[in-house]
Design a protein around this motif. Sequence first.
Motif, short mmCIF file in Angstrom:
data_model
loop_
_atom_site.label_atom_id
_atom_site.label_comp_id
_atom_site.label_asym_id
_atom_site.label_seq_id
_atom_site.Cartn_x
_atom_site.Cartn_y
_atom_site.Cartn_z
N SER A 49 0.81 -1.23 0.00
CA SER A 49 0.00 0.00 0.00
C SER A 49 0.84 1.27 0.00
CB SER A 49 -0.93 0.02 1.22
OG SER A 49 -0.16 0.07 2.42
N HIS A 51 1.71 2.65 2.70
CA HIS A 51 1.38 3.33 3.95
C HIS A 51 2.60 3.25 4.85
CE1 HIS A 51 -0.92 5.00 7.15
NE2 HIS A 51 -1.13 3.88 7.80
N PHE A 182 -4.48 0.74 2.26
CA PHE A 182 -4.10 -0.02 3.45
C PHE A 182 -5.35 -0.51 4.20
CE2 PHE A 182 -3.70 0.44 8.10
CZ PHE A 182 -2.89 -0.66 8.36
#
Length: 197
Positions: A49, A51, A182
Amino acid sequence: FGAPKVTVRIETPAAQEAQVDFGYAGLMTDPDTGKARRAWAFIMTLSYSRHRFVRFVFRLDSATWLDCHQRAFEFFGGVPGTIILDNLKTGVAKPDIYDPTLHFAYADLERHYGFVADPAKVRSPKLKGKVERVVPVVRKHLLAGRSFKDICEANQRALSWCKDEIGKEVHGTTKRRPYPVFLEEEKPLLKSLPEEP
């Protein structure tokens, strides 16, 4: 001769991998003494992701290294399958491309949280490029032009920055927003946190 360098981007399935790094963050105020000290940014980036978790620290010792991992896992609400790390002494006691020896405390953390530590090849930062690129991004987007009362305020700001600002901007490589990706695709697949930290 003269040919451009070829870069192969390696994509991983959701929750399979995270990359970690420390980067110099400049001077920050120590709330205990009121004096400015050299600070470092611990960064963990989830490879799928993108993140990220960012925490500023004054020390690069084993206790800080372990604490930053624990805080990152709590921030994500789970544990990725593999952690790609530098060959820092706090993580790797003896670097080796085929059979590295982990620092005993880091090996305990690895067993307790159920991830696989995978040290990158020595002096090969491109092998963990998803986190290496984040170090200058933290300096430019989170720190540049801002002043914080102390390192505690900087850490609070970093958490909201990861979720609400940089986490909601379209990522240049994936063309997706890291934090929503995420939440929707990666968080449900992370390994559960153990009952005891």
